[in-house]
Scaffold this active site. Structure first.
Site, PDB file in Angstrom:
ATOM      1  N   GLY A  55      36.686  34.678  53.083  1.00  0.00           N
ATOM      2  CA  GLY A  55      36.711  36.082  52.695  1.00  0.00           C
ATOM      3  C   GLY A  55      35.909  37.044  53.553  1.00  0.00           C
ATOM      4  O   GLY A  55      36.238  38.219  53.645  1.00  0.00           O
ATOM      5  N   GLU A 109      28.730  37.922  52.871  1.00  0.00           N
ATOM      6  CA  GLU A 109      29.714  37.472  51.882  1.00  0.00           C
ATOM      7  C   GLU A 109      30.663  38.623  51.558  1.00  0.00           C
ATOM      8  O   GLU A 109      30.293  39.794  51.661  1.00  0.00           O
ATOM      9  CB  GLU A 109      28.920  36.999  50.654  1.00  0.00           C
ATOM     10  CG  GLU A 109      29.609  36.342  49.510  1.00  0.00           C
ATOM     11  CD  GLU A 109      30.661  35.302  49.747  1.00  0.00           C
ATOM     12  OE1 GLU A 109      31.598  35.550  50.518  1.00  0.00           O
ATOM     13  OE2 GLU A 109      30.587  34.256  49.090  1.00  0.00           O
ATOM     14  N   ASP A 110      31.887  38.299  51.185  1.00  0.00           N
ATOM     15  CA  ASP A 110      32.833  39.377  50.836  1.00  0.00           C
ATOM     16  C   ASP A 110      32.501  39.979  49.479  1.00  0.00           C
ATOM     17  O   ASP A 110      32.503  41.200  49.310  1.00  0.00           O
ATOM     18  CB  ASP A 110      34.288  38.870  50.875  1.00  0.00           C
ATOM     19  CG  ASP A 110      34.542  37.652  49.981  1.00  0.00           C
ATOM     20  OD1 ASP A 110      33.591  37.088  49.418  1.00  0.00           O
ATOM     21  OD2 ASP A 110      35.717  37.265  49.858  1.00  0.00           O
ATOM     22  N   ASP A 113      30.269  38.019  42.643  1.00  0.00           N
ATOM     23  CA  ASP A 113      30.808  38.290  41.311  1.00  0.00           C
ATOM     24  C   ASP A 113      29.798  37.751  40.280  1.00  0.00           C
ATOM     25  O   ASP A 113      28.787  38.397  40.027  1.00  0.00           O
ATOM     26  CB  ASP A 113      32.192  37.614  41.234  1.00  0.00           C
ATOM     27  CG  ASP A 113      32.971  37.928  39.970  1.00  0.00           C
ATOM     28  OD1 ASP A 113      32.978  39.083  39.543  1.00  0.00           O
ATOM     29  OD2 ASP A 113      33.590  37.005  39.404  1.00  0.00           O
ATOM     30  N   LYS A 141      29.470  43.061  41.960  1.00  0.00           N
ATOM     31  CA  LYS A 141      29.901  43.428  40.603  1.00  0.00           C
ATOM     32  C   LYS A 141      28.710  43.301  39.663  1.00  0.00           C
ATOM     33  O   LYS A 141      28.473  42.219  39.103  1.00  0.00           O
ATOM     34  CB  LYS A 141      31.026  42.486  40.129  1.00  0.00           C
ATOM     35  CG  LYS A 141      32.357  42.637  40.866  1.00  0.00           C
ATOM     36  CD  LYS A 141      33.407  41.690  40.264  1.00  0.00           C
ATOM     37  CE  LYS A 141      34.773  41.857  40.906  1.00  0.00           C
ATOM     38  NZ  LYS A 141      35.772  40.874  40.430  1.00  0.00           N
ATOM     39  N   PHE A 162      39.613  43.255  39.390  1.00  0.00           N
ATOM     40  CA  PHE A 162      39.947  42.299  40.442  1.00  0.00           C
ATOM     41  C   PHE A 162      40.524  43.056  41.638  1.00  0.00           C
ATOM     42  O   PHE A 162      41.460  43.821  41.497  1.00  0.00           O
ATOM     43  CB  PHE A 162      40.958  41.270  39.939  1.00  0.00           C
ATOM     44  CG  PHE A 162      41.201  40.174  40.937  1.00  0.00           C
ATOM     45  CD1 PHE A 162      40.337  39.093  41.018  1.00  0.00           C
ATOM     46  CD2 PHE A 162      42.273  40.250  41.819  1.00  0.00           C
ATOM     47  CE1 PHE A 162      40.540  38.090  41.960  1.00  0.00           C
ATOM     48  CE2 PHE A 162      42.475  39.248  42.764  1.00  0.00           C
ATOM     49  CZ  PHE A 162      41.606  38.164  42.834  1.00  0.00           C
ATOM     50  N   ILE A 163      39.939  42.849  42.813  1.00  0.00           N
ATOM     51  CA  ILE A 163      40.362  43.577  44.009  1.00  0.00           C
ATOM     52  C   ILE A 163      40.848  42.628  45.108  1.00  0.00           C
ATOM     53  O   ILE A 163      40.472  41.448  45.142  1.00  0.00           O
ATOM     54  CB  ILE A 163      39.219  44.465  44.561  1.00  0.00           C
ATOM     55  CG1 ILE A 163      37.980  43.619  44.900  1.00  0.00           C
ATOM     56  CG2 ILE A 163      38.879  45.571  43.572  1.00  0.00           C
ATOM     57  CD1 ILE A 163      36.888  44.379  45.635  1.00  0.00           C
ATOM     58  N   ARG A 175      44.503  39.355  52.298  1.00  0.00           N
ATOM     59  CA  ARG A 175      43.277  39.418  53.107  1.00  0.00           C
ATOM     60  C   ARG A 175      43.407  40.389  54.281  1.00  0.00           C
ATOM     61  O   ARG A 175      42.419  40.921  54.774  1.00  0.00           O
ATOM     62  CB  ARG A 175      42.941  38.041  53.686  1.00  0.00           C
ATOM     63  CG  ARG A 175      42.565  36.990  52.661  1.00  0.00           C
ATOM     64  CD  ARG A 175      41.942  35.792  53.365  1.00  0.00           C
ATOM     65  NE  ARG A 175      41.900  34.593  52.547  1.00  0.00           N
ATOM     66  CZ  ARG A 175      40.935  34.307  51.675  1.00  0.00           C
ATOM     67  NH1 ARG A 175      39.938  35.146  51.502  1.00  0.00           N
ATOM     68  NH2 ARG A 175      40.971  33.189  50.979  1.00  0.00           N
TER      69      ARG A 175
HETATM   70  P1  IMP Z   1      31.220  34.144  42.060  1.00  0.00           P
HETATM   71  O1  IMP Z   1      31.670  34.354  40.636  1.00  0.00           O
HETATM   72  O2  IMP Z   1      30.153  35.137  42.450  1.00  0.00           O
HETATM   73  O3  IMP Z   1      30.829  32.730  42.318  1.00  0.00           O
HETATM   74  O4  IMP Z   1      32.490  34.483  42.954  1.00  0.00           O
HETATM   75  C1  IMP Z   1      33.251  33.450  43.457  1.00  0.00           C
HETATM   76  C2  IMP Z   1      34.341  33.886  44.361  1.00  0.00           C
HETATM   77  O5  IMP Z   1      35.349  34.483  43.580  1.00  0.00           O
HETATM   78  C3  IMP Z   1      34.069  34.916  45.451  1.00  0.00           C
HETATM   79  O6  IMP Z   1      33.489  34.393  46.603  1.00  0.00           O
HETATM   80  C4  IMP Z   1      35.476  35.374  45.729  1.00  0.00           C
HETATM   81  O7  IMP Z   1      36.126  34.476  46.591  1.00  0.00           O
HETATM   82  C5  IMP Z   1      36.115  35.317  44.378  1.00  0.00           C
HETATM   83  N1  IMP Z   1      36.195  36.647  43.742  1.00  0.00           N
HETATM   84  C6  IMP Z   1      35.407  37.173  42.790  1.00  0.00           C
HETATM   85  N2  IMP Z   1      35.815  38.408  42.444  1.00  0.00           N
HETATM   86  C7  IMP Z   1      36.906  38.656  43.219  1.00  0.00           C
HETATM   87  C8  IMP Z   1      37.804  39.779  43.337  1.00  0.00           C
HETATM   88  O8  IMP Z   1      37.680  40.831  42.663  1.00  0.00           O
HETATM   89  N3  IMP Z   1      38.806  39.657  44.249  1.00  0.00           N
HETATM   90  C9  IMP Z   1      38.984  38.542  45.013  1.00  0.00           C
HETATM   91  N4  IMP Z   1      38.181  37.484  44.938  1.00  0.00           N
HETATM   92  C10 IMP Z   1      37.145  37.540  44.044  1.00  0.00           C
HETATM   93 MG    MG Z   2      35.327  34.112  48.675  1.00  0.00          MG
END
Ligand code: IMP
Ligand code: MG
Length: 187
Positions: A55, A109-110, A113, A141, A162-163, A175
């Site tokens: 990402g 990081e992209d 969440d 977020k 969700f984006i 992407r």
């Molecule tokens: P985490 O919940 O912070 O562990 O997020 C895990 C992964 O979920 C991120 O690295 C993204 O790959 C994916 N992710 C979370 N939110 C989004 C979103 O809004 N769009 C696309 N991918 C997301």
């Molecule tokens: Mg990711």
């Protein structure tokens, strides 16, 4: 009002939420902070930017073009799979080729969440004894984040929607988009 352009990815509909110019401006501001914070240290020992694949690839490219101090850049990947035990999800860090002991590391990081995957990454990296680790994320977020580690550099904060776009995917598609799209959910 002009009707918003909509795109379909798999079975969902998306519309533009953040145009490319706004993302660029946010990355400008983030790069300015990094340039101020790391210039002096980088003159002694160049920090290592560590992009998290897949990402972060576009964010890394855009950010690094604005970084004015000497730095190295490398990429890692987190492979996550379901463990067989009760612990649930297991993440393994792959691709770390650099010796990061005693170095300043900036994770790119992209999106952060819940913070779960970043927590795994931080834990894996700490075993390699870096001098410092900071996180720079394109999106954060705040309403979803459940961990307590600091996320110092955040280009943009969004709600729990969700984006996709600018490196972020919906089931591997989207992407390549230069703008950020949000799912419309029957609007
Ligand atoms: P985490 O919940 O912070 O562990 O997020 C895990 C992964 O979920 C991120 O690295 C993204 O790959 C994916 N992710 C979370 N939110 C989004 C979103 O809004 N769009 C696309 N991918 C997301
Ligand atoms: Mg990711």
């Amino acid at each position: 009002m002009m009707p918003q352009k909509r795109i379909k990815i798999h079975d969902r509909e998306f519309r533009v939420m953040i145009p490319a110019a706004e993302i660029g401006a946010a990355i400008d501001r983030l790069a300015a902070r990094l340039n101020a914070d790391y210039a002096a240290r980088a003159a002694l020992s160049p920090p290592l930017f560590l992009g998290v694949l897949n990402g972060a690839f576009m964010f890394v490219a855009e950010l690094l073009r604005r970084v004015e101090f000497h730095c190295e850049v490398s990429f890692v990947k987190l492979s996550s799979y379901r463990g067989t035990g009760s612990s649930g999800k297991v993440s393994e860090l792959i691709g770390l080729k650099n010796n990061i002991e005693g170095r300043d590391v900036i994770i790119l990081e992209d999106i952060v969440d819940t913070g779960e995957s970043m927590e795994h990454l931080l834990r894996s990296l700490s075993g390699h004894r870096p001098a410092s680790v900071e996180i720079a994320t394109l999106f954060f977020k705040p309403g979803a984040f459940t961990r307590d580690f600091p996320v110092k550099y955040r280009a943009l904060e969004i709600g729990n929607e969700f984006i996709v776009g600018f490196g972020l995917d919906f089931d591997e598609l989207g992407r390549n988009f230069k703008d950020i799209y949000v799912v419309t959910d029957g609007e």
